[in-house]
Scaffold this motif. Structure first.
Motif, PDB file in Angstrom:
ATOM      1  N   VAL A 201       0.834  -1.206   0.000  1.00  0.00           N
ATOM      2  CA  VAL A 201       0.000   0.000   0.000  1.00  0.00           C
ATOM      3  C   VAL A 201       0.867   1.255   0.000  1.00  0.00           C
ATOM      4  O   VAL A 201       0.586   2.226  -0.718  1.00  0.00           O
ATOM      5  N   ARG A 205       0.629   3.977  -2.935  1.00  0.00           N
ATOM      6  CA  ARG A 205      -0.108   5.216  -2.643  1.00  0.00           C
ATOM      7  C   ARG A 205       0.788   6.411  -2.338  1.00  0.00           C
ATOM      8  O   ARG A 205       0.344   7.551  -2.459  1.00  0.00           O
ATOM      9  N   THR A 490      -4.810  -3.771  -0.513  1.00  0.00           N
ATOM     10  CA  THR A 490      -5.587  -2.593  -0.127  1.00  0.00           C
ATOM     11  C   THR A 490      -6.849  -2.976   0.635  1.00  0.00           C
ATOM     12  O   THR A 490      -7.245  -2.284   1.580  1.00  0.00           O
TER      13      THR A 490
END
Length: 499
Positions: A201, A205, A490
């Motif tokens: 993640v 991100r 996620t």
């Protein structure tokens, strides 16, 4: 511990590392007992085995009160914790141990100790609380590493395991309120896959263009006993608990009947070592890196740590290089160093492929973490950046080698018995490695297992030689086909850590 040692132990500008000396009692017995759920000595000594067994709920309630006190006051020092190591807690710790674990220097197995368990644990409880308990040295054992070398382990005596587990449960109530979110190794409710999810993640991100993959050389064998005690004293002021930990650290190692002194390190494989390792790195690394990324980094920084294995992502190369220099200095201060062969700074992220192609540098490098090789990839449909994860090849080959040796040992077992065993092995492998995107590696593993089983059956000298036609139904019956067993990172990460 003086004020200076507190400052050395943590980051000087991070006030959470420098807890004031605040004992959890104000001169009245009731305040200390209320904060920690402590019974009086008279009440403890008067309990029978039956009442102690029935007081398991009270033991858990006491641990809950310790955690609440730790959560309420992050600077609170706990002066009385050993009374939470009750007979019911020792019983729970005994049954939490592995039944078939190898015995330590005492030669005592789990099944043997279970005989007359109540009396044994009453006696152990008495020795611990009156100071007569003595820690035995760990028995040295070795297990093979994927690179062919041997990893040294320390096998503790059974009673040492029981007490270590019980003390660990008590200390966890304190430290689970202190440990930071990016620390995943050997913590209740956190797994390797939680760490893998967090890393995936973060890479997807956050603005990450550089990855620092780092490993501390011989971490468990290099822990300073002096620093370890100082770190513990930030929160633990119970001299009896500290005394137990010092006994375990100094118990030494027995190898081939010869005892050797341990002046540094904690045995890798002992029950208490993971918690001690997390406490050590909490002060040496976690608090420091948290302060560093808030006050010194010019771009975004992500951190994921699992025991002594860490991965950090940086937006800018200058930040990564400066961090690496300062981290080496920081570790040196506490008797640690990064492994030169296992510590790498690589270009990795959504712009790595284009950047390297422009320079004529080839494909982006990969890095390994917790059994998976992480690769810069693209989605098939839209060609967008995605982090691919595949089983580390060395681990796959090591598992196949281990399986081949065990197949040879089970050479003449009935096909059904062999099939049940292989199914459990293969399914266990899938349970860890069956993450989205890793199907090709899993199919390769199943195919290689099938080949080895087929060869083994061909060599059994049957009247009717084994053929692939005969073998196929056997294979389909016993070896499961791979399928993803873990959700996309996620989904699990967002469900577990709601923002």
């Amino acid at each position: 511990m003086n004020h200076k040692s507190n400052m050395n132990a943590g980051e000087e500008s991070d006030d959470r590392v420098v807890p004031a000396k605040r004992p959890n009692k104000d001169g009245s017995v009731s305040s200390a007992e209320g904060a920690e759920g402590r019974r009086s000595t008279k009440e403890n000594s008067g309990q029978t085995t039956a009442s102690q067994t029935q007081s398991w709920g009270n033991a858990l309630s006491g641990l809950h009160r310790v955690r609440e006190a730790a959560k309420k006051d992050k600077r609170l020092q706990f002066t009385a914790l050993l009374h939470h190591v009750s007979v019911p807690l020792l019983v729970g710790s005994f049954y939490a141990l592995k039944r078939e674990a190898a015995p330590g220097v005492d030669g005592m197995t789990w099944k043997e100790y279970e005989t007359d368990l109540d009396k044994r644990l009453e006696d152990l409880h008495s020795r611990v609380h009156r100071g007569a308990y003595r820690a035995l040295p760990s028995k040295r054992a070795y297990i093979p590493k994927p690179d062919g070398r041997q990893r040294p382990l320390g096998i503790a005596a059974l009673e040492d395991k029981i007490v270590q587990h019980a003390v660990g449960r008590v200390l966890n109530q304190v430290y689970e309120e202190d440990f930071l979110g990016f620390s995943y190794g050997f913590r209740p409710g956190r797994s390797q896959h939680d760490a893998l999810d967090a890393l995936w993640v973060g890479l997807m991100r956050k603005k990450v263009s550089w990855v620092l993959d780092a490993d501390i050389r011989d971490f468990f064998g290099s822990i300073s006993h002096e620093w370890m005690v100082q770190f513990l004293q930030h929160r633990i002021a119970d001299r009896r608990i500290l005394g137990l930990i010092q006994k375990w650290l100094r118990a030494g190692v027995s190898e081939d009947g010869e005892w050797s002194k341990t002046e540094v390190g904690t045995p890798q494989g002992s029950v208490i070592s993971p918690l001690l390792a997390n406490v050590y790195l909490h002060y040496v690394f976690d608090l420091w890196v948290q302060h560093w990324r808030k006050h010194r980094a010019t771009g975004e920084v992500i951190v994921v740590r699992y025991a002594d294995d860490s991965v950090l992502g940086f937006q800018y190369r200058a930040d990564a290089e400066r961090f690496l220099r300062e981290w080496k200095e920081r570790l040196r201060k506490f008797g640690l160093e990064l492994h030169p062969d296992k510590t790498r700074l690589i270009e990795f992220g959504r712009f790595a492929a284009a950047s390297r192609k422009q320079r004529g540098a080839g494909k982006p490098e990969t890095f390994d973490f917790l059994g998976f090789t992480h690769i810069c990839g693209q989605t098939r449909k839209h060609g967008k950046f995605v982090v691919l994860r595949k089983t580390v090849r060395k681990r796959l080959l090591a598992k196949l080698k281990e399986l081949k040796a065990e197949l040879r040992r089970r050479w003449h077992q009935p096909v059904a018995e062999l099939g049940r065993w292989l199914r459990s092995v293969v399914q266990g492998y899938y349970n860890y490695h069956a993450v989205p995107g890793n199907l090709a590696s899993l199919n390769s593993f199943r195919q290689e297992v099938s080949k080895r089983w087929f060869r083994a059956l061909c060599r059994r000298g049957q009247k009717h030689p084994m053929t692939w036609v005969r073998f196929k139904p056997i294979l389909e019956r016993w070896l499961p086909f791979p399928k993803p067993l873990h959700p996309y990172p996620t989904l699990r990460f967002d469900a577990k850590y709601l923002r």
